[in-house]
Design a protein around this motif. Structure first.
Motif, PDB file in Angstrom:
ATOM      1  N   MET A   1       0.971  -1.274  -0.080  1.00  0.00           N
ATOM      2  CA  MET A   1      -0.008  -0.031  -0.159  1.00  0.00           C
ATOM      3  C   MET A   1       1.032   1.250  -0.030  1.00  0.00           C
ATOM      4  N   LYS A   2       0.534   2.248  -0.815  1.00  0.00           N
ATOM      5  CA  LYS A   2       1.279   3.532  -0.777  1.00  0.00           C
ATOM      6  C   LYS A   2       0.975   4.334   0.553  1.00  0.00           C
ATOM      7  N   ASN A   3       2.187   5.001   1.012  1.00  0.00           N
ATOM      8  CA  ASN A   3       2.238   5.687   2.081  1.00  0.00           C
ATOM      9  C   ASN A   3       0.913   6.690   2.311  1.00  0.00           C
ATOM     10  N   MET A   4       0.015   6.972   3.369  1.00  0.00           N
ATOM     11  CA  MET A   4      -0.705   7.895   3.296  1.00  0.00           C
ATOM     12  C   MET A   4       0.018   9.081   3.659  1.00  0.00           C
ATOM     13  N   LYS A   5      -0.528  10.140   2.950  1.00  0.00           N
ATOM     14  CA  LYS A   5      -0.106  11.942   3.247  1.00  0.00           C
ATOM     15  C   LYS A   5      -0.501  12.080   4.564  1.00  0.00           C
ATOM     16  N   LEU A   6       0.258  12.960   5.252  1.00  0.00           N
ATOM     17  CA  LEU A   6      -0.217  13.737   6.368  1.00  0.00           C
ATOM     18  C   LEU A   6      -1.047  14.855   5.711  1.00  0.00           C
ATOM     19  N   ILE A   7      -1.960  15.198   6.758  1.00  0.00           N
ATOM     20  CA  ILE A   7      -2.929  16.497   6.437  1.00  0.00           C
ATOM     21  C   ILE A   7      -2.078  17.641   5.955  1.00  0.00           C
ATOM     22  N   TYR A   8      -0.866  17.786   6.570  1.00  0.00           N
ATOM     23  CA  TYR A   8       0.024  18.772   6.366  1.00  0.00           C
ATOM     24  C   TYR A   8       0.288  18.734   4.904  1.00  0.00           C
ATOM     25  N   GLU A   9       0.824  17.503   4.443  1.00  0.00           N
ATOM     26  CA  GLU A   9       1.442  17.248   2.900  1.00  0.00           C
ATOM     27  C   GLU A   9       0.200  17.576   1.962  1.00  0.00           C
ATOM     28  N   LEU A  10      -1.208  17.672   2.394  1.00  0.00           N
ATOM     29  CA  LEU A  10      -2.481  17.768   1.413  1.00  0.00           C
ATOM     30  C   LEU A  10      -2.705  19.370   1.297  1.00  0.00           C
ATOM     31  N   SER A  11      -1.900  20.016   2.192  1.00  0.00           N
ATOM     32  CA  SER A  11      -2.173  21.408   2.060  1.00  0.00           C
ATOM     33  C   SER A  11      -1.845  22.316   1.036  1.00  0.00           C
ATOM     34  N   SER A  12      -2.476  23.262   0.572  1.00  0.00           N
ATOM     35  CA  SER A  12      -2.363  24.187  -0.557  1.00  0.00           C
ATOM     36  C   SER A  12      -2.746  25.519  -0.206  1.00  0.00           C
ATOM     37  N   LYS A  13      -1.874  26.381  -0.330  1.00  0.00           N
ATOM     38  CA  LYS A  13      -2.094  27.685  -0.127  1.00  0.00           C
ATOM     39  C   LYS A  13      -3.301  28.336  -0.521  1.00  0.00           C
ATOM     40  N   GLY A  14      -4.409  28.995   0.342  1.00  0.00           N
ATOM     41  CA  GLY A  14      -5.451  29.721  -0.041  1.00  0.00           C
ATOM     42  C   GLY A  14      -6.662  28.818   0.015  1.00  0.00           C
ATOM     43  N   ARG A  15      -6.434  27.242   0.408  1.00  0.00           N
ATOM     44  CA  ARG A  15      -7.905  26.645   0.558  1.00  0.00           C
ATOM     45  C   ARG A  15      -8.125  26.619   1.900  1.00  0.00           C
ATOM     46  N   GLY A  16      -9.449  26.540   2.153  1.00  0.00           N
ATOM     47  CA  GLY A  16     -10.111  26.327   3.659  1.00  0.00           C
ATOM     48  C   GLY A  16     -11.102  25.394   3.631  1.00  0.00           C
ATOM     49  N   GLY A  17     -11.560  24.811   4.818  1.00  0.00           N
ATOM     50  CA  GLY A  17     -12.670  23.834   4.833  1.00  0.00           C
ATOM     51  C   GLY A  17     -13.802  24.617   5.169  1.00  0.00           C
ATOM     52  N   VAL A  18     -14.133  25.307   6.285  1.00  0.00           N
ATOM     53  CA  VAL A  18     -15.182  25.827   6.936  1.00  0.00           C
ATOM     54  C   VAL A  18     -15.304  27.220   6.671  1.00  0.00           C
ATOM     55  N   ARG A  19     -16.363  27.830   6.171  1.00  0.00           N
ATOM     56  CA  ARG A  19     -16.533  29.251   6.104  1.00  0.00           C
ATOM     57  C   ARG A  19     -16.941  29.970   7.505  1.00  0.00           C
ATOM     58  N   ILE A  20     -16.265  31.009   7.933  1.00  0.00           N
ATOM     59  CA  ILE A  20     -16.327  31.722   9.096  1.00  0.00           C
ATOM     60  C   ILE A  20     -17.085  32.856   8.851  1.00  0.00           C
ATOM     61  N   PRO A  21     -18.157  33.162   9.532  1.00  0.00           N
ATOM     62  CA  PRO A  21     -18.704  34.499   9.199  1.00  0.00           C
ATOM     63  C   PRO A  21     -18.068  35.826   9.185  1.00  0.00           C
ATOM     64  N   GLU A  22     -18.132  36.600   8.284  1.00  0.00           N
ATOM     65  CA  GLU A  22     -17.298  37.935   8.181  1.00  0.00           C
ATOM     66  C   GLU A  22     -17.614  38.833   8.959  1.00  0.00           C
ATOM     67  N   ASP A  23     -18.728  39.105   9.429  1.00  0.00           N
ATOM     68  CA  ASP A  23     -19.123  40.417  10.149  1.00  0.00           C
ATOM     69  C   ASP A  23     -18.388  40.815  11.297  1.00  0.00           C
ATOM     70  N   ARG A  24     -18.051  41.933  10.999  1.00  0.00           N
ATOM     71  CA  ARG A  24     -17.291  42.724  12.285  1.00  0.00           C
ATOM     72  C   ARG A  24     -18.346  43.506  13.045  1.00  0.00           C
ATOM     73  N   ILE A  25     -18.276  43.637  14.342  1.00  0.00           N
ATOM     74  CA  ILE A  25     -19.233  44.511  14.992  1.00  0.00           C
ATOM     75  C   ILE A  25     -18.535  45.565  15.729  1.00  0.00           C
ATOM     76  N   SER A  26     -17.264  45.379  16.044  1.00  0.00           N
ATOM     77  CA  SER A  26     -16.491  46.544  16.680  1.00  0.00           C
ATOM     78  C   SER A  26     -15.806  47.122  15.797  1.00  0.00           C
ATOM     79  N   ALA A  27     -15.451  48.729  16.087  1.00  0.00           N
ATOM     80  CA  ALA A  27     -14.751  49.296  15.143  1.00  0.00           C
ATOM     81  C   ALA A  27     -13.277  49.077  14.886  1.00  0.00           C
ATOM     82  N   GLU A  28     -12.780  48.545  16.013  1.00  0.00           N
ATOM     83  CA  GLU A  28     -11.109  48.435  15.760  1.00  0.00           C
ATOM     84  C   GLU A  28     -10.615  46.996  16.570  1.00  0.00           C
ATOM     85  N   ASP A  29      -9.340  46.639  16.091  1.00  0.00           N
ATOM     86  CA  ASP A  29      -8.783  45.610  16.825  1.00  0.00           C
ATOM     87  C   ASP A  29      -8.454  46.136  18.294  1.00  0.00           C
TER      88      ASP A  29
END
Lengths: 446, 487
Positions: free
Chosen positions: B1-29
């Motif tokens: 059997m071929k080696n299983m890759k690590l989850i880090y080895e599957l990583s590709s810049k800019g991809r994401g799994g779960v969408r996070i709401p983008e709303d901001r409610i306070s004015a500043e960090d």
């Protein structure tokens, strides 16, 4: 069927099997146990069918109120959990397996643990992590013991910004050991540099700190950790992993051992458990680290594989001289957290962290604008802060529960003289409207 | 059997799994820049479908009770009824904050959970014949430590000068490790020929400084110590305490109450006898029961029931050892055990141990002609053999690996330590006669093969995702985290 034991043998099987072992009956199988040791008297109800059991537990569950709008944190937070976390961790191949004693038959568990260790090291800014411990409190105690093993000293300094729940645990655990346990009071919401300077000397083996601390205050502990290192003591830093999406890491501050509660990484609050203790450290200290550790290696054909490693530290080999009495980890909880972190990813995790900070920032302005409310400490915070009310915080919380809101945690429960202090936490799940309602209802009861 | 890759080895810049709401409610960090981390943590950048496929594929590399017979001795790998999972995942049970009942009038917010804990605590007390249980310990070894802490509190309270705890050499390593962490020295007593603690050596070691004895019953050899009463009486005579390690409780559940035998403390592994899932190595849970005289030392909080049936948390116990866990134990595991016990009922207690013991004896007698059984007579819930009768140059480890190739998880091997080349088989009650017959046939086939073609066994396993792994290299290289980047 006369009983519900989940056994798989029919009475015909059992007859044949009893005959095969030369026993006349089940009782006969137990003939090595003197009859007067045995009892048939158990005041336990008869077995229920699955349906009846579910009806019974549903009835109990309905006596809980799970629909409160929750601003109570104090180290345990109500974060969103993506559906895939439950779906993947409920695969029987994961949850009905056990400790990977036979690594060839447990590569799924072992690789996931290695991936988890990597994530914890990267989050905390440390070099290595173990495969998890029971919870944040026992992890902190294990960190304390590890520090004393490294330094061969027996005095511990503990900042009172460390969770009071954890400090009560530490006091229980250290009581029977030859450990001098000293608490150093906070100064204006931060670790008291001057008091620590006074206490630090070559008797001190471990210094226990927490960031963000119990009151939610953020601090850069780099200077204090330098002081700790100057007397060759070990700095143990307890942390909140969601904050590490944004804030300066324990590694960047120079911490030697990092521990914390991983509940916020994809585990439900579940009325207190099971949770996830994590621990990370520097590579040179790893042989003093307790708990299971997974390492990468190769098989006889040069293929990558994973095993439990550095087991010479552990109880099944060292017995009373082991690094800890810990046998298992909390593998299924660690699995939840690595799946959670993978689903959110590099940017998503930072976004969750930012959302928490954002909600807390808004709430700070709203709540402190209420007449009679003022901040307890004027310090930077992440997603939680303490406010001083003009009346008893316990009463206020009790009033707001009537309105469907768990407004926070009254700090007076653990800190003398803080009867009017309320600790409020904000996660990405809380909306502007919920915070506005909290502010309005709070104002109304003051 | 071929080696299983690590989850880090599957990583590709800019991809994401779960969408996070983008709303901001306070004015500043709100966080000053000097308190921020210098760069984001290098977590994987993968889509949800990649995460799901990766962990589904990883799961399939495991042997588990759901997929394989798993006769791992001393671990009680029984079936985990799915009804218990359903009960534990009810949202009203999962979504309550553990601090709510500590708020003023907050007990009513979590009344269902508190009542459940109270009922489970009473059931465990009844089943073991002890006065009261704490459900807080987060694992078996944590239960052991909790019990040792209560022993220490009792002796301190009585003004006893106690220095050591006596433990037989066949005990799990957690016993001596927990005793040491509780502040005691450990006196180890060798086993006699029948595998029980040597009674003469025990009596010679017992004195006024003995805080207690930790005993596993039946022993790790699956045998009931016939002189247990004598041991208990001797320990009580020096005001010592008897600790029952419940690792093997599945053998005697519904037949023996450790409290009635005279044990003062006892822990139960709910992930063993009470069928909560083992999780690939936790979370476990290890409630501890105590006799009447030790009740004052139980950890806080304690769940109490008032006259009107309402449950509350009590903290006012000045002699308590204090907090040992942040809250009330591994609650959702406790729910599973409670659900299991409700379904088992009175008849099922003994129904379980009867069949666990029958299955173990059945395996023992089938294998006795082919392996050296440690026990000449009947065993209880598990049977122990020595692999010394295997062909020349073939070890228990080879047998274990050959079993993996035949579709079984291996038994526990090289434990207990006092049996050379130990093979410890615990079939549990949740296996069919057919499974046991097939397993025994394969064991016998391997025993024969060890004499005719030992080399074949040295190469096992060959059907698993990887072959034998180099553990020496793992300890030497200490590759404990992935240091590479994305693909």
């Amino acid at each position: 069927m006369s009983h519900t034991s989940f056994a798989c043998t029919s009475s015909f099987d059992e007859e044949a099997m009893l005959q095969a072992v030369g026993a006349e009956s089940f009782d006969d199988l137990f003939s090595q146990i003197p009859a007067d040791f045995q009892t048939d008297s158990f005041d336990v109800a008869s077995g229920l069918s699955e349906m009846e059991m579910m009806q019974h537990i549903r009835k109990l569950a309905r006596k809980n109120s799970s629909d409160l709008t929750n601003f109570c944190g104090a180290g345990f937070y109500d974060h969103f959990i993506p559906a895939a976390v439950n779906s993947l961790t409920s695969r029987g191949e994961f949850f009905t397996a056990y400790t990977p004693y036979q690594p060839e038959a447990a590569q799924g568990t072992l690789q996931a643990a290695y991936e988890y260790q990597t994530a914890i090291a990267r989050l905390t800014g440390m070099e290595v992590s173990n495969a998890s411990l029971y919870d944040g409190g026992t992890a902190l105690f294990e960190g304390l013991m590890m520090a004393l093993r490294i330094t061969k000293r027996n005095r511990v300094l503990v900042d009172t910004g460390v969770s009071p729940i954890y400090r009560t645990m530490l006091r229980s655990y250290t009581r029977n050991l030859k450990i001098e346990y000293v608490e150093v009071p906070l100064s204006d919401g931060a670790a008291d540099r001057a008091a620590f300077a006074e206490q630090l000397n070559d008797q001190v083996g471990a210094v226990l700190l927490q960031n963000p601390n119990f009151f939610g205050c953020l601090d850069d502990l780099t200077d204090l950790i330098e002081q700790v290192h100057a007397v060759k003591a070990v700095a143990v830093l307890s942390t909140y992993p969601i904050a590490l999406g944004l804030v300066k890491t324990p590694g960047e501050m120079g911490a030697d051992i990092v521990t914390g509660e991983g509940q916020s990484l994809g585990l439900p609050l579940s009325f207190g458990g099971p949770y996830l203790g994590f621990m990370a450290t520097r590579k040179k200290l790893v042989r003093n680290m307790p708990g299971r550790i997974v390492g990468a290696t190769q098989d006889d054909q040069g293929r990558r594989g994973f095993v439990l490693t550095l087991q010479a530290r552990e109880q099944h080999i060292r017995r009373e001289k082991a690094a800890s009495n810990i046998c298992t980890n909390t593998q299924l909880c660690a699995l939840r957290s690595i799946i959670y972190l993978s689903l959110l990813g590099k940017q998503g995790f930072a976004d969750v962290s930012r959302q928490c900070m954002d909600r807390a920032g808004y709430a700070w302005t709203r709540l402190n604008a209420i007449d009679g409310v003022e901040p307890l400490f004027d310090r930077p915070f992440f997603n939680e802060f303490a406010i001083k009310l003009p009346k008893d915080a316990g009463d206020v919380v009790s009033d707001l529960i009537e309105e469907g809101i768990a407004a926070g945690f009254p700090a007076g429960r653990y800190y003398e003289g803080m009867e009017n202090v309320l600790l409020c936490a904000f996660t990405e799940k809380r909306t502007k409207m919920e915070i506005d309602i909290l502010a309005a209802k709070l104002e109304a009861v003051l | 059997m071929k080696n299983m890759k690590l989850i880090y080895e599957l990583s590709s810049k800019g991809r994401g799994g779960v969408r996070i709401p983008e709303d901001r409610i306070s004015a500043e960090d709100i966080i000053p820049v000097e308190l921020l981390r210098s760069e984001l943590a290098e977590l994987p950048e993968v889509s949800e479908s990649e995460v799901v496929r990766h962990y589904t594929r990883l799961s399939r590399l495991n042997y588990s009770v759901d997929t394989h017979f798993y006769p791992l001795g001393s671990c009680t790998m029984k079936h985990n009824p799915r009804a218990c999972e359903a009960a534990a995942s009810l949202p009203e049970l999962c979504e309550t904050h553990p601090l709510w009942p500590q708020l003023r009038h907050g007990g009513l917010l979590t009344q269902g959970s508190l009542q459940l804990l109270y009922s489970l605590e009473r059931m465990l007390s009844e089943i073991t014949g002890l006065a009261e249980f704490t459900l807080q310990p987060l694992a078996g070894s944590h239960g052991e430590l909790t019990a040792v802490m209560m022993m220490a509190a009792y002796h301190r309270d009585r003004g006893n000068k106690k220095t050591h705890i006596i433990i037989p050499d066949s005990a799990h390593g957690t016993n001596p490790a927990s005793a040491a962490l509780g502040g005691y020295e450990v006196v180890t007593i060798p086993s006699d020929a029948s595998g029980d603690m040597d009674i003469d050596l025990f009596k010679a070691a017992l004195n006024d400084e003995t805080a207690g004895v930790m005993l596993t019953l039946p022993s790790t050899l699956g045998v009931f110590n016939p002189r247990v009463k004598e041991i208990i009486d001797a320990v009580h005579a020096v005001d010592g305490l008897m600790y029952y390690d419940g690792a093997n409780f599945n053998a005697i559940m519904g037949r023996i109450k450790p409290g009635e035998l005279g044990f003062d403390l006892c822990h139960l592994n709910l992930h063993k006898s009470f069928s909560t899932p083992h999780g690939g190595g936790g979370p476990g849970t290890g409630p501890v029961g105590v006799c009447e005289k030790l009740r004052p030392y139980l950890p806080i909080s304690r769940v109490a029931k008032t006259k009107d049936g309402t449950c509350t948390l009590d903290y006012d116990f000045p002699k308590s050892i204090g907090y040992i866990a942040p809250f009330y134990g591994n609650f959702s595991i406790l729910v599973r055990a409670y659900a299991y016990l409700l379904m088992l009922g009175r008849e099922g207690l003994r129904g379980t141990s009867d069949r666990a013991v029958l299955n173990a004896n059945y395996v023992q007698e089938k294998l006795r002609p082919h392996f050296t059984a440690v026990s000449p007579g009947r065993c209880l819930h598990e049977c122990v053999f020595s692999g010394k009768s295997l062909g020349e140059g073939v070890h228990t480890l080879d047998l274990a690996k050959a079993l993996l190739d035949r579709g079984y998880h291996a038994p526990t091997i090289y434990f207990p330590l006092n049996v050379p080349e130990a093979i410890m088989i615990e079939p549990t009650e949740t296996e069919t006669k057919e499974t046991l017959d097939a397993f025994c046939a394969d064991m016998i086939e391997i025993a024969e093969l060890s004499k005719t073609d030992p080399a074949a066994l040295h190469h096992a396993p060959v059907t698993t995702p990887v072959g034998r792994l180099n553990e020496v290299a793992a300890a030497k290289n200490m590759d404990l985290t992935y240091t590479g980047g994305a693909k």
